[in-house]
Design a protein around this motif. Structure first.
Motif, PDB file in Angstrom:
ATOM      1  N   PRO A  98      22.879  22.361  57.149  1.00 41.16           N
ATOM      2  CA  PRO A  98      24.090  23.147  57.421  1.00 41.16           C
ATOM      3  C   PRO A  98      24.130  23.720  58.831  1.00 41.16           C
ATOM      4  CG  PRO A  98      22.661  24.272  55.848  1.00 41.16           C
ATOM      5  CD  PRO A  98      22.139  22.882  55.985  1.00 41.16           C
ATOM      6  N   ALA A  99      22.972  24.084  59.361  1.00 40.44           N
ATOM      7  CA  ALA A  99      22.934  24.604  60.730  1.00 40.44           C
ATOM      8  C   ALA A  99      23.317  23.519  61.722  1.00 40.44           C
ATOM      9  CB  ALA A  99      21.541  25.144  61.043  1.00 40.44           C
ATOM     10  N   MET A 100      22.824  22.301  61.504  1.00 44.31           N
ATOM     11  CA  MET A 100      23.160  21.201  62.408  1.00 44.31           C
ATOM     12  C   MET A 100      24.631  20.817  62.307  1.00 44.31           C
ATOM     13  SD  MET A 100      19.822  18.689  62.507  1.00 44.31           S
ATOM     14  CE  MET A 100      19.617  18.452  60.758  1.00 44.31           C
ATOM     15  N   MET A 101      25.193  20.915  61.120  1.00 43.60           N
ATOM     16  CA  MET A 101      26.627  20.641  60.943  1.00 43.60           C
ATOM     17  C   MET A 101      27.461  21.654  61.738  1.00 43.60           C
ATOM     18  SD  MET A 101      27.403  18.057  58.798  1.00 43.60           S
ATOM     19  CE  MET A 101      28.928  18.515  57.971  1.00 43.60           C
ATOM     20  N   LEU A 102      27.102  22.927  61.621  1.00 50.80           N
ATOM     21  CA  LEU A 102      27.853  23.985  62.307  1.00 50.80           C
ATOM     22  C   LEU A 102      27.787  23.831  63.821  1.00 50.80           C
ATOM     23  CD1 LEU A 102      29.350  26.698  62.361  1.00 50.80           C
ATOM     24  CD2 LEU A 102      27.126  27.840  62.169  1.00 50.80           C
ATOM     25  N   SER A 103      26.604  23.640  64.355  1.00 53.33           N
ATOM     26  CA  SER A 103      26.467  23.560  65.815  1.00 53.33           C
ATOM     27  C   SER A 103      27.197  22.348  66.379  1.00 53.33           C
ATOM     28  CB  SER A 103      24.990  23.518  66.205  1.00 53.33           C
ATOM     29  OG  SER A 103      24.360  22.356  65.708  1.00 53.33           O
ATOM     30  N   PHE A 104      27.129  21.226  65.673  1.00 54.96           N
ATOM     31  CA  PHE A 104      27.754  20.006  66.184  1.00 54.96           C
ATOM     32  C   PHE A 104      29.277  20.110  66.177  1.00 54.96           C
ATOM     33  CE2 PHE A 104      28.891  15.407  65.898  1.00 54.96           C
ATOM     34  CZ  PHE A 104      28.313  15.014  67.093  1.00 54.96           C
ATOM     35  N   ALA A 105      29.840  20.698  65.117  1.00 56.68           N
ATOM     36  CA  ALA A 105      31.296  20.854  65.033  1.00 56.68           C
ATOM     37  C   ALA A 105      31.813  21.752  66.159  1.00 56.68           C
ATOM     38  CB  ALA A 105      31.683  21.419  63.671  1.00 56.68           C
ATOM     39  N   ARG A 202      38.192  14.406  83.168  1.00 56.90           N
ATOM     40  CA  ARG A 202      38.614  14.701  81.787  1.00 56.90           C
ATOM     41  C   ARG A 202      38.299  13.528  80.865  1.00 56.90           C
ATOM     42  NH1 ARG A 202      42.117  19.209  81.878  1.00 56.90           N
ATOM     43  NH2 ARG A 202      42.909  19.717  83.963  1.00 56.90           N
ATOM     44  N   VAL A 203      38.534  12.321  81.356  1.00 53.51           N
ATOM     45  CA  VAL A 203      38.228  11.114  80.574  1.00 53.51           C
ATOM     46  C   VAL A 203      36.736  11.078  80.241  1.00 53.51           C
ATOM     47  CG1 VAL A 203      38.126   8.593  80.657  1.00 53.51           C
ATOM     48  CG2 VAL A 203      40.162   9.792  81.500  1.00 53.51           C
ATOM     49  N   ALA A 204      35.912  11.443  81.198  1.00 48.69           N
ATOM     50  CA  ALA A 204      34.462  11.420  80.981  1.00 48.69           C
ATOM     51  C   ALA A 204      34.052  12.348  79.839  1.00 48.69           C
ATOM     52  CB  ALA A 204      33.739  11.800  82.270  1.00 48.69           C
ATOM     53  N   PHE A 205      34.610  13.561  79.807  1.00 46.62           N
ATOM     54  CA  PHE A 205      34.287  14.505  78.735  1.00 46.62           C
ATOM     55  C   PHE A 205      34.800  14.009  77.381  1.00 46.62           C
ATOM     56  CE2 PHE A 205      33.774  17.635  82.204  1.00 46.62           C
ATOM     57  CZ  PHE A 205      32.580  18.210  81.809  1.00 46.62           C
ATOM     58  N   LEU A 206      36.017  13.495  77.346  1.00 45.36           N
ATOM     59  CA  LEU A 206      36.611  13.046  76.086  1.00 45.36           C
ATOM     60  C   LEU A 206      35.874  11.846  75.499  1.00 45.36           C
ATOM     61  CD1 LEU A 206      40.414  13.460  76.895  1.00 45.36           C
ATOM     62  CD2 LEU A 206      39.025  14.843  75.326  1.00 45.36           C
ATOM     63  N   LEU A 207      35.315  11.005  76.346  1.00 39.09           N
ATOM     64  CA  LEU A 207      34.530   9.879  75.847  1.00 39.09           C
ATOM     65  C   LEU A 207      33.312  10.368  75.052  1.00 39.09           C
ATOM     66  CD1 LEU A 207      34.633   7.387  78.865  1.00 39.09           C
ATOM     67  CD2 LEU A 207      35.689   7.093  76.612  1.00 39.09           C
ATOM     68  N   GLY A 208      32.710  11.458  75.502  1.00 40.57           N
ATOM     69  CA  GLY A 208      31.584  12.026  74.757  1.00 40.57           C
ATOM     70  C   GLY A 208      32.013  12.587  73.415  1.00 40.57           C
ATOM     71  N   ALA A 209      33.200  13.184  73.360  1.00 38.60           N
ATOM     72  CA  ALA A 209      33.690  13.787  72.119  1.00 38.60           C
ATOM     73  C   ALA A 209      34.031  12.752  71.052  1.00 38.60           C
ATOM     74  CB  ALA A 209      34.916  14.650  72.415  1.00 38.60           C
ATOM     75  N   VAL A 210      34.098  11.476  71.431  1.00 32.41           N
ATOM     76  CA  VAL A 210      34.387  10.415  70.456  1.00 32.41           C
ATOM     77  C   VAL A 210      33.315  10.379  69.359  1.00 32.41           C
ATOM     78  CG1 VAL A 210      34.481   7.900  70.199  1.00 32.41           C
ATOM     79  CG2 VAL A 210      35.725   9.002  72.053  1.00 32.41           C
ATOM     80  N   THR A 211      32.098  10.838  69.679  1.00 41.28           N
ATOM     81  CA  THR A 211      31.006  10.794  68.697  1.00 41.28           C
ATOM     82  C   THR A 211      31.134  11.861  67.612  1.00 41.28           C
ATOM     83  OG1 THR A 211      29.620  12.305  70.010  1.00 41.28           O
ATOM     84  CG2 THR A 211      29.425   9.934  70.459  1.00 41.28           C
ATOM     85  N   LEU A 212      32.066  12.795  67.756  1.00 42.70           N
ATOM     86  CA  LEU A 212      32.153  13.939  66.837  1.00 42.70           C
ATOM     87  C   LEU A 212      32.319  13.528  65.370  1.00 42.70           C
ATOM     88  CD1 LEU A 212      32.225  17.010  66.484  1.00 42.70           C
ATOM     89  CD2 LEU A 212      34.671  16.942  66.994  1.00 42.70           C
ATOM     90  N   PRO A 213      33.317  12.719  64.993  1.00 40.76           N
ATOM     91  CA  PRO A 213      33.467  12.376  63.562  1.00 40.76           C
ATOM     92  C   PRO A 213      32.250  11.644  63.002  1.00 40.76           C
ATOM     93  CG  PRO A 213      35.439  11.775  64.813  1.00 40.76           C
ATOM     94  CD  PRO A 213      34.383  12.110  65.811  1.00 40.76           C
ATOM     95  N   TYR A 214      31.709  10.707  63.779  1.00 42.19           N
ATOM     96  CA  TYR A 214      30.562   9.935  63.316  1.00 42.19           C
ATOM     97  C   TYR A 214      29.341  10.830  63.131  1.00 42.19           C
ATOM     98  CZ  TYR A 214      26.980   6.263  63.224  1.00 42.19           C
ATOM     99  OH  TYR A 214      25.938   5.454  62.868  1.00 42.19           O
ATOM    100  N   GLY A 215      29.128  11.755  64.074  1.00 43.17           N
ATOM    101  CA  GLY A 215      27.991  12.649  63.981  1.00 43.17           C
ATOM    102  C   GLY A 215      28.072  13.575  62.784  1.00 43.17           C
TER     103      GLY A 215
END
Length: 446
Positions: A98-105, A202-215
């Motif tokens: 649960p801690a890892m879920m919270l921090s990642f979100a 901005r594109v560079a940052f958003l590319l990293g955020a693509v991993t959010l749902p999968y993570g």
């Protein structure tokens, strides 16, 4: 007879975490994806700090704009100790998952928010205010990320491969840094400077955020390790001992860990800053500067995994100390070569040397720290010292070395700052007690 310390709860076995095989590849990916996103953001901000400064802090001079941008970078570190204490302690009480879920979100949402904030030219003073808020939220989440994930990797690993398993925490940083550098290299090669200022960063940052749902999906399915029996070679603690008493008994380990992490944070920040430094102070092409970042990150992956693997065989202390000493010896000559030659060869070779030596010692240290702390305070205490060290030194290093370079007029200023920190880190590493199961058995007072 089976060693009780190697018995794992049936639920963990069904989920793929056991004492003989260690965590599955999916579990390792789930545990390290947040750390990877953290480092991707860290590296990306270092690469694009000039462009971020122009977007949120327009100023009469390039130096003033860059300093304000680096100040925003440092703002993200202010909330790290709070996140480390809050989320790290939550992982020790409720569970790692649960801690890892919270921090990642929280981390993913903050990165998206920063990338989507309009520029100062569009909304005025509101832009830098929103940017500071996004960095504070991000810092809170990142502060609580490293403790639970490092504890999870150590607790899920086979005791014979614990160093290698924990080394994926650092290797994920190198892989993320490689991706960040490749993204920066590609964008700086394809886009003109005006486009990089307008939307490229901005594109560079958003590319990293693509991993959010999968993570989030990966972490949701992780087996919990908080309540599994402790493996061999870790510090035992009686259930009756309070958290305060455990912290007091571990104060020597925590102090030494704080010093090592502080030195490593300075070295990591200077390495990340080299992309900006190569452009701003050495006047190298952006594409060449980003190529240096790629090499540094890839060599770091090799160093982390190699160091973790070796520490399982020869012990943590030799692998913590020897590469750090070698790094100290070559640090100034390599940096001087880069500054004087101002060539691609010098930058790339220097980056490779730095990555291998820094990574190999760091992976052994991560394993030693988690093995040396009782489970009931492992996540929270490690997260706290990691966040405090990074808040004090990680968030200020780029600002300090930029000022030192500007004030002294010497391009050698960054390596001087890093050299002093490295000496302190080596002394602290020398004082850490051996913890590898193959080499030592820790007692309750270790």
């Amino acid at each position: 007879m089976v060693d009780p310390a190697l018995v794992v709860a049936p639920a963990a076995v069904r989920a793929g975490v056991n004492a003989t095989a260690g965590p599955t590849r999916k579990a390792i990916l789930a545990a390290t994806i947040g750390n990877a996103l953290e480092f991707y953001d860290f590296i990306t901000y270092g690469f694009f700090s000039i462009q971020v400064g122009r977007a949120f802090f327009p100023a009469h001079s390039e130096y003033a704009s860059l300093m304000l941008s680096l100040g925003l970078f440092g703002a993200g570190f202010v909330a790290r100790p709070i996140g480390g204490i809050v989320i790290g302690a939550y992982a020790d009480r409720v569970g790692r998952r649960p801690a890892m879920m919270l921090s990642f979100a929280l981390m993913g949402l903050a990165i998206i928010g920063l990338a989507c904030i309009p520029s100062y030219a569009a909304i005025g003073i509101v832009a830098p205010i929103l940017a500071v808020i996004a960095r504070l939220v991000q810092g809170f989440s990142l502060g609580g990320e490293v403790g639970p994930t490092t504890a999870y990797l150590m607790e899920a690993a086979d005791s014979r491969r614990r160093g290698l398993t924990v080394s994926w925490q650092g290797a994920s940083q190198g892989l993320a840094g490689t991706v960040a550098a490749l993204v920066g290299f590609t964008l700086s090669s394809l886009l003109p400077p005006a486009a990089l200022d307008a939307y490229g960063w901005r594109v560079a940052f958003l590319l990293g955020a693509v991993t959010l749902p999968y993570g989030l999906w990966l972490r949701r399915n992780l087996p919990e390790t908080l309540h599994t029996p402790e493996p061999a070679g870790t510090v035992a603690a009686a259930d009756s001992e309070s958290r305060g008493a455990l912290m007091a008994a571990s104060r020597r380990v925590l102090l030494l860990g704080l010093l090592v992490i502080s030195a490593g944070s300075i070295a990591s920040s200077v390495s990340s800053y080299m992309t900006t430094f190569a452009q701003h102070a050495l006047h190298m092409r952006p594409s060449l500067a980003f190529a240096g970042g790629v090499i540094s990150s890839l060599s770091g992956v090799i160093g982390y995994l190699g160091g973790g693997w070796l520490s399982d065989r020869v012990g943590r202390r030799p692998v913590m100390i020897a590469p750090a000493l070698a790094h100290l010896l070559v640090m100034i000559p390599v940096f001087y070569w880069i500054v004087e030659a101002r060539s691609g060869t010098a930058l790339l070779v220097g980056a490779a040397i730095n990555g291998v030596l820094a990574g190999s010692g760091a992976s052994a240290f991560y394993a030693a720290m988690t093995e040396s702390l009782p489970k009931r305070i492992r996540s929270g205490s490690f997260a706290a010292i990691y966040a405090i060290a990074n808040a004090i030194f990680g968030g200020t290093t780029q600002l300090i070395v930029t000022w030192l370079t500007h004030a002294t007029g010497s391009t050698m200023a960054p390596v001087g700052y890093m050299f002093v920190a490295a000496m302190v880190g080596i002394v602290a590493r020398w004082l850490i007690v051996e913890s590898a199961p193959a080499k030592a058995r820790l007692g309750p007072s270790a």
